[in-house]
Design a protein around this motif. Structure first.
Motif, PDB file in Angstrom:
ATOM      1  N   ALA A  86      12.207   6.283  -3.408  1.00  0.00           N
ATOM      2  CA  ALA A  86      11.325   6.575  -2.277  1.00  0.00           C
ATOM      3  C   ALA A  86      10.935   5.288  -1.547  1.00  0.00           C
ATOM      4  CB  ALA A  86      10.096   7.325  -2.746  1.00  0.00           C
ATOM      5  N   PHE A  87      10.554   4.267  -2.320  1.00  0.00           N
ATOM      6  CA  PHE A  87      10.158   3.014  -1.668  1.00  0.00           C
ATOM      7  C   PHE A  87      11.367   2.325  -1.030  1.00  0.00           C
ATOM      8  CE2 PHE A  87       9.200  -1.588  -1.755  1.00  0.00           C
ATOM      9  CZ  PHE A  87       8.122  -1.567  -0.892  1.00  0.00           C
ATOM     10  N   LEU A 108      13.923   0.250   3.743  1.00  0.00           N
ATOM     11  CA  LEU A 108      15.111   0.147   4.594  1.00  0.00           C
ATOM     12  C   LEU A 108      14.867   0.752   5.973  1.00  0.00           C
ATOM     13  CD1 LEU A 108      17.826   0.967   1.929  1.00  0.00           C
ATOM     14  CD2 LEU A 108      17.390  -1.236   2.996  1.00  0.00           C
ATOM     15  N   GLN A 109      14.129   1.846   6.043  1.00  0.00           N
ATOM     16  CA  GLN A 109      13.761   2.383   7.352  1.00  0.00           C
ATOM     17  C   GLN A 109      12.928   1.366   8.133  1.00  0.00           C
ATOM     18  OE1 GLN A 109      11.768   6.095   6.623  1.00  0.00           O
ATOM     19  NE2 GLN A 109      13.675   7.244   6.356  1.00  0.00           N
ATOM     20  N   HIS A 110      12.074   0.678   7.430  1.00  0.00           N
ATOM     21  CA  HIS A 110      11.245  -0.344   8.074  1.00  0.00           C
ATOM     22  C   HIS A 110      12.117  -1.486   8.610  1.00  0.00           C
ATOM     23  CE1 HIS A 110       7.746  -2.774   8.920  1.00  0.00           C
ATOM     24  NE2 HIS A 110       8.239  -3.759   8.175  1.00  0.00           N
ATOM     25  N   SER A 154       0.823  -1.196   0.000  1.00  0.00           N
ATOM     26  CA  SER A 154       0.000   0.000   0.000  1.00  0.00           C
ATOM     27  C   SER A 154       0.860   1.250   0.000  1.00  0.00           C
ATOM     28  CB  SER A 154      -0.941  -0.010   1.206  1.00  0.00           C
ATOM     29  OG  SER A 154      -1.687   1.182   1.269  1.00  0.00           O
ATOM     30  N   LYS A 155       1.936   1.222   0.775  1.00  0.00           N
ATOM     31  CA  LYS A 155       2.840   2.363   0.812  1.00  0.00           C
ATOM     32  C   LYS A 155       3.525   2.540  -0.538  1.00  0.00           C
ATOM     33  CE  LYS A 155       4.899   5.673   3.089  1.00  0.00           C
ATOM     34  NZ  LYS A 155       4.170   6.831   3.654  1.00  0.00           N
ATOM     35  N   GLN A 156       3.874   1.445  -1.186  1.00  0.00           N
ATOM     36  CA  GLN A 156       4.509   1.540  -2.503  1.00  0.00           C
ATOM     37  C   GLN A 156       3.584   2.197  -3.526  1.00  0.00           C
ATOM     38  OE1 GLN A 156       5.662  -2.265  -4.123  1.00  0.00           O
ATOM     39  NE2 GLN A 156       7.353  -1.366  -5.308  1.00  0.00           N
TER      40      GLN A 156
END
Length: 953
Positions: free
Chosen positions: A353-354, A359-361, A333-335
């Motif tokens: 961006a994704f 990576l933050q996730h 969904s974020k993608q």
């Protein structure tokens, strides 16, 4: 990763539970693990569950970046015999493109009016046009995320997961490159992920992490080798993910500089679900096996690791997979959202961006896993505090060990407080007390309340005589009681430790000598400090503690040294071990006064004034004891079988005569000084001020030339003829002020000598000369026997050689201390002493601090008194007690609570073993004889080496 913070973790769990309740069935009631009643095994299952969920989550995040299930299996094969790493590498180029010039109008206009006779006839409008020259640069970035096997020598050892090239045009006002022309590599980050792929099952990509509970290193669900390796992996992966995401985020900053507006606020991963949670299910029903479900959108799911019966409070495999699917759904969904917010081409696009979000996730998943296993350990800590009712401090632990000793040892070997009464026998009142007291500093301790330390003590009422040097030519022999104390201290991490003090207290009209030093050999004591304690004095000597390495640490340290270097180190350690013998010798003064004065035992018990006078004569005036003692061989032979009372009367007469002589010397000195004042001061015949007036003092001491006269420092004392016939060892010079002169003149004449009293001074001189013949003053028979025994008895007399105890203790530490935690401890006197004294019977106590100079003065006064009491070593000290203290410290590398929680160690059992090692060495008995019968089985199970050592010996 951040350190564990309870408040932050609780907030994360509460926020995540709301979503978990939506994801799971309505029949499930997920709660924080600490709020669910569970067993100790459930903590292991919880750690295994969150770790497997973290492995699956990390793989799903990388799969969202381009990793396929086939590639996962390939990396799994690589990890069997080689190291597998993720590597991110990029290169940048910046080339000059062109130069453009353009004109830019200023939006402001300037209007100029022309008027004639005040009437505007015309208006002229002008504007400013700026000529701008711009330089254009082509900036390009190429990066790739690859998995490599080993060092990635060949193309077969490299597997590309993600790669891209992006471009942007940068504009500058000067012909100067905004970025380096070539930067290769612009960024290079690498992380070893072998652990991640080795924790997958061989046949398929399913996490299979489990804690080996039987491993020696396994202490708790958190503190074991398996979890420690997982922690290292998560920590390194989190750093790698942050570095790469930070670099990619920097590309968006460059894109914004290129005058392209981007929604950088969308680069947040707060709405992504993290399936790594320390939650349990509150359910009283048996676990119902859910129907098997497919993987859905998730590529990596979890399976049951153990075949044992499933816990009723743990999340099922199906529940865990539902959480993983929710994570993958939120990633997709974020993608989709990022695809709408960012362009498809250029330097920073929806792909970058994704990648930033994914990576933050990954970094947040690693942090949540660390918090989850930290939460499990925090549960143990809270449950232990709840069971006890408080956080256990070192002071609480020390108090418990005293309680524990009472249940462990037989009454005869029970550790006792190091506080002894100084007395002749049980029929006499104590002269004072000697103790070593501790101030417990830190939580749970009260520095205002001191208590004696508890030691394991072996006492001997009669032992071979020992000696100590009084000077280079004088040795003192002493007997009496011997006490060997073994003190075990325990120190925890973060504890400032206890502060020890040697405290000697004397009662009113009582006195004793205290000597502090080391035991030098089997028959000698080496005193370094000495002091006289009398009349309610309280001397406090702070003690310093310093530990030396354990026997095993010492052997490990010298193992690689040369034989000469090892010999030097061993010799130095032998000296350190002998320095652990801290000795305190207490000498009773009254019995020794009776012996040196040839009085019967207990003659001075009720003679308070006589004892005080004798002490003053010996300490202040340093009168030889021969001038005061009873002697039936010189001038007193007319007494046949003198009674104790007659002996005492003779001594009283000698003391009285000595005071008269001292008073006569003072009078003659005062008269001599008055004559000097009469000759030097023309106003000497005028009436003087009353005694004590300031004017009288000035009149007496000031000469006609304005100088001060009559001072004891500038005038020698005029010794009368009567005093010149007496040999004083060291007669002090009394002062001569007006108060002394007037009061001495007003004093009544001394009373006549009592019948049978001392003869005149001339006769005493004759008696002294007669005593210098071969038949000198007799030594009491018992004292002579003691001296003979001292001369004929050595280290082989059967008494214990205390200098061997440190080496014996060190050998047993090395053999029986399997934890390598017992450190020999050196006790030494500190520099700053405190003395509380009462100058008069009704005066208030005063406290003073003794510096090094004052300590030396105290030592010299004590040695002078010892010289008089022993006739310079001719008489032994019979009423003395020697206390030898040998200390060791059991060191823990964590606090009391962390020792129990993190190391899964019972410190009570560890300190108990150490105390038994020391007690068996001090008492020279097997451990089985020291402890109670009902404790043997428990101690054998906890420390079997103690009994094996006894059996072998």
């Amino acid at each position: 990763m951040e350190a564990y913070a309870e408040g932050r973790v609780q907030q994360r769990i509460e926020a995540a539970l709301e979503r978990v309740r939506v994801i799971l069935d309505a029949t499930k009631d997920p709660q924080a693990a600490g709020d669910v009643h569970h067993q100790y095994e459930d903590k292991y299952l919880l750690v295994e569950g969150v770790t497997n969920a973290a492995v699956a989550s990390q793989l799903n995040s990388f799969c969202a970046l381009g990793l396929t299930i086939q590639q996962v299996q390939t990396l799994q094969e690589w990890a069997k015999d080689k190291a597998v790493s993720f590597q991110f590498i990029s290169e940048e180029t910046c080339a000059y493109d062109r130069e453009e010039t353009r004109e830019e109008d200023d939006p402001r206009r300037h209007v100029e009016e022309v008027s004639v006779r005040g009437v505007v006839q015309a208006a002229f409008t002008s504007k400013v046009v700026t000529k701008i020259t711009e330089h254009f640069w082509n900036f390009a970035v190429k990066y790739e995320l690859v998995a490599i096997r080993g060092v990635g020598e060949t193309a077969d050892d490299r597997l590309c997961l993600m790669s891209r090239t992006g471009q942007a045009q940068l504009v500058t006002s000067a012909k100067q490159s905004p970025r380096p022309e070539v930067k290769k590599p612009a960024a290079k980050h690498q992380v070893n992920v072998s652990w991640l792929f080795r924790k997958l099952k061989n046949d398929k990509a399913v996490p299979a992490f489990a804690v080996d509970r039987l491993a020696k290193e396994c202490k708790t669900p958190r503190r074991n080798e398996d979890v420690q390796k997982a922690y290292q992996h998560c920590e390194q992966l989190a750093v790698f993910a942050k570095q790469v995401s930070s670099y990619l985020r920097g590309l968006f900053q460059i894109q914004t500089t290129a005058k392209k507006s981007l929604d950088l606020a969308a680069l947040r991963d707060d709405d992504l679900f993290i399936p790594v949670l320390p939650v349990m299910v509150q359910s009283a029903q048996e676990a119902i096996e859910d129907v098997e479900m497919d993987g859905g959108e998730a590529l990596v799911l979890v399976e049951a690791v153990r075949d044992e019966a499933h816990s009723n409070v743990q999340l099922t495999v199906q529940d865990s997979n539902r959480l993983l699917q929710e994570e993958v759904r939120t990633l997709k969904s974020k993608q989709t959202d990022l695809a709408e917010a960012f362009p498809a081409d250029g330097l920073a696009t929806r792909a970058e961006a994704f990648a930033v979000i994914a990576l933050q996730h990954v970094s947040r998943v690693c942090a949540n896993w660390a918090d989850a296993v930290g939460y499990v350990e925090d549960m143990l800590r809270k449950q232990l505090a709840a069971a006890i009712g408080k956080e256990v401090s070192p002071a609480d632990f020390a108090a418990y060990m005293r309680f524990h000793y009472r249940k462990l040892f037989h009454e005869a070997f029970l550790p006792k407080p190091l506080c002894f009464s100084v007395r002749r026998s049980d029929t006499h009142s104590p002269e004072g007390t000697l103790s070593i007291e501790e101030d417990v500093v830190g939580p749970g301790g009260d520095s205002n309340i001191k208590s004696p330390i508890v030691t394991m003590v072996a006492s001997a009422a009669e032992s071979a005589p020992m000696t100590f040097p009084l000077s280079a030519s004088t040795n003192i022999t002493f007997g009496g009681e011997r006490h060997l104390h073994a003190w075990l201290s325990h120190q925890f991490s973060g504890q400032s430790g206890c502060q020890l003090s040697l405290v000697a207290r004397a009662r009113q009209f009582s006195s004793m000598l205290v000597l502090i030093g080391r035991v030098a050999s089997a028959t000698s004591f080496d005193p370094k400090y000495a002091a006289i304690i009398q009349n309610k004095d309280e001397l406090t000597i702070p003690l310093n503690l310093s530990t030396i390495p354990t026997p095993k640490e010492f052997k490990d340290a010298i193992e690689s040294l040369s034989p000469e270097q090892q010999a030097f180190a061993k010799a130095f350690r032998a000296m350190q071990l002998e320095s652990t013998l801290f000795g305190v010798l207490v000498v009773q003064i009254k019995p020794q006064l009776e012996r040196v004065l040839n009085l019967s035992d207990d003659s001075l018990t009720k003679e308070i004034k006589l004892t005080q006078d004798l002490m003053q004569l010996f300490i202040k005036y340093q009168i030889p004891s021969d001038l005061l003692s009873f002697d039936a061989t010189a001038g007193e032979a007319e007494m046949v079988n003198p009674t104790p009372a007659e002996r005492l009367e003779r001594v009283k007469g000698h003391v009285k005569a000595m005071h008269e002589m001292i008073e006569g010397a003072k009078q003659e000195e005062i008269q001599a000084r008055e004559q000097e004042v009469l000759y030097d001061d023309p106003f000497a015949n005028q009436p003087r001020a009353p005694c004590g007036a300031a004017g009288g003092v000035a009149h007496l001491q000031r000469s006609s030339k304005g100088g001060m006269r009559g001072s004891a420092r500038s005038r020698p004392m005029a010794v009368p003829a009567a005093m010149q016939s007496i040999q004083f060892s060291a007669m002090p010079m009394p002062g001569a002020d007006c108060a002394v002169a007037e009061c001495a003149a007003a004093a009544p004449p001394p009373p006549a000598p009592v019948p049978g009293g001392a003869p005149p001074p001339q006769q005493q001189q004759q008696q002294q000369q007669a005593q210098q013949q071969p038949q000198q003053q007799k030594v009491p028979e018992s004292s002579q026997q003691f001296a003979d025994q001292a001369g004929s008895t050595g280290a082989t007399s059967g008494s214990r050689d205390y200098t061997q105890v440190p080496a014996q203790m060190d050998q047993r530490f090395e053999k029986l201390d399997t934890d390598n935690s017992l450190r020999p401890t050196i006790i030494s006197a500190a520099e700053r002493w405190t003395k509380q004294s009462q100058k008069a019977l009704l005066a208030s106590p005063s406290t003073s601090f003794l510096s090094k100079t004052e300590q030396k003065t105290e030592r010299e006064a004590a040695f002078d008194l010892l010289d008089a009491l022993t006739k310079s070593g001719a008489l032994p000290l019979t009423h003395a007690s020697l206390h030898v203290v040998i200390a060791a410290t059991h060191c823990f590398d964590k606090t009391v609570t962390e020792t129990v929680i993190q190391n899964n160690v019972n410190p009570i059992a560890k300190v108990e073993r150490s105390s038994l090692i020391m007690a068996s060495t001090v008492h020279e008995k097997p451990v089985g004889e020291l402890i109670k019968d009902e404790q043997v089985q428990r101690v054998t199970a906890a420390s079997p080496q103690l009994f094996l050592e006894d059996a072998s010996s």
